[in-house]
Scaffold this motif. Structure first.
Motif, short mmCIF file in Angstrom:
data_model
loop_
_atom_site.label_atom_id
_atom_site.label_comp_id
_atom_site.label_asym_id
_atom_site.label_seq_id
_atom_site.Cartn_x
_atom_site.Cartn_y
_atom_site.Cartn_z
N ASN A 149 38.93 58.84 10.75
CA ASN A 149 40.04 59.80 10.90
C ASN A 149 39.42 61.18 10.83
OD1 ASN A 149 41.87 57.49 9.17
ND2 ASN A 149 42.72 58.40 11.03
N ILE A 150 39.78 62.02 11.80
CA ILE A 150 39.27 63.39 11.84
C ILE A 150 40.46 64.29 12.05
CG2 ILE A 150 37.84 65.01 13.17
CD1 ILE A 150 36.13 62.45 13.92
N GLY A 151 40.63 65.28 11.17
CA GLY A 151 41.81 66.11 11.32
C GLY A 151 41.78 67.37 10.48
N ILE A 152 42.71 68.24 10.80
CA ILE A 152 42.80 69.54 10.12
C ILE A 152 44.24 69.73 9.65
CG2 ILE A 152 42.49 72.03 10.38
CD1 ILE A 152 40.67 71.46 12.79
N ASN A 153 44.42 70.04 8.36
CA ASN A 153 45.73 70.41 7.85
C ASN A 153 45.82 71.93 7.85
OD1 ASN A 153 46.23 67.68 7.28
ND2 ASN A 153 45.47 67.86 5.20
N LEU A 154 46.73 72.49 8.60
CA LEU A 154 46.88 73.94 8.67
C LEU A 154 48.16 74.37 7.98
CD1 LEU A 154 45.78 74.56 12.37
CD2 LEU A 154 44.49 75.23 10.33
N HIS A 210 38.64 67.57 8.13
CA HIS A 210 38.32 66.37 7.36
C HIS A 210 37.69 65.33 8.27
CE1 HIS A 210 40.72 67.09 3.62
NE2 HIS A 210 41.33 67.96 4.42
N VAL A 211 36.63 64.71 7.81
CA VAL A 211 36.06 63.56 8.51
C VAL A 211 36.06 62.41 7.51
CG1 VAL A 211 34.06 62.64 9.72
CG2 VAL A 211 34.60 65.08 9.91
N VAL A 212 36.87 61.39 7.80
CA VAL A 212 37.03 60.27 6.86
C VAL A 212 36.62 58.97 7.55
CG1 VAL A 212 38.63 59.03 5.35
CG2 VAL A 212 38.98 61.47 5.76
N PRO A 213 35.54 58.35 7.11
CA PRO A 213 35.18 57.05 7.68
C PRO A 213 36.17 55.99 7.25
CG PRO A 213 33.69 57.60 5.88
CD PRO A 213 34.59 58.79 6.07
N ARG A 214 36.43 55.04 8.12
CA ARG A 214 37.42 54.00 7.83
C ARG A 214 36.83 52.61 8.05
NH1 ARG A 214 42.77 55.48 7.63
NH2 ARG A 214 42.82 53.45 6.60
#
Ligand SMILES: [Zn+2]
Length: 163
Positions: free
Chosen positions: A104-109, A124-128
């Motif tokens: 999961n790769i994402g940005i909370n703005l 964020h880079v989250v391995p799953r």
């Protein structure tokens, strides 16, 4: 629920109580010992990579521009390109170190989107792994032990020395 990515619901990152910005401060550390304590894997001219002290999974990393900016549209063309260049290295490094089954790769703005530090944008880079979502609530409630983070740091660090 299988594909739930908890960071969208509000993130816990290495925030400082005194209001200082750790995404600015941590990469400024000089000694490799301090950088290790702050979990800084990479400090480039325009982009940094820091491990999240409150990971959703082993290898949950934060990529941020060196500049203290809040919005994507504030990124210069150079910063935009570098962010993705470093993202490529980051997913490759995590793949070599941990062999995840997905990311999961994402940005909370903004606070409304769950950003923990809304003043300094970060990706964020989250391995799953298949079935790991059952494991994640446990990780967020029980503070991850520092030894575990340092071990992950040691595993990932060599991959960031070649950037
Ligand atoms: Zn900052």
């Amino acid at each position: 629920m299988n594909n739930l990515w908890a960071p969208w619901r509000g993130e816990y990152i290495n925030a400082k109580k005194d209001g200082a910005c750790f995404l600015c401060d941590a990469p400024q550390k000089r000694s490799s010992e301090e950088l290790k304590t702050e979990l800084v894997l990479f400090k480039g001219a325009v982009t940094s990579v820091i491990m999240n002290k409150f990971p959703y999974n082993s290898g949950h990393l934060l990529i941020s521009p060196v500049r203290h900016i809040a919005k994507i549209e504030e990124l210069t063309p150079e910063e935009s390109i570098d962010l993705f260049r470093i993202l490529r290295h980051t997913t490759a490094a995590i793949t070599m170190a941990f062999n995840p089954e997905g990311f999961n790769i994402g940005i909370n703005l903004g606070r409304a989107a769950g950003a923990g530090i809304e003043e300094h944008m970060h990706m964020h880079v989250v391995p799953r792994w298949n079935g790991d979502s059952n494991f994640m609530p446990l990780l967020t409630e029980v503070k991850v032990i520092p030894e575990h983070l340092q071990e992950t740091f040691e595993k990932l660090k060599p991959f960031f020395e070649r950037i």
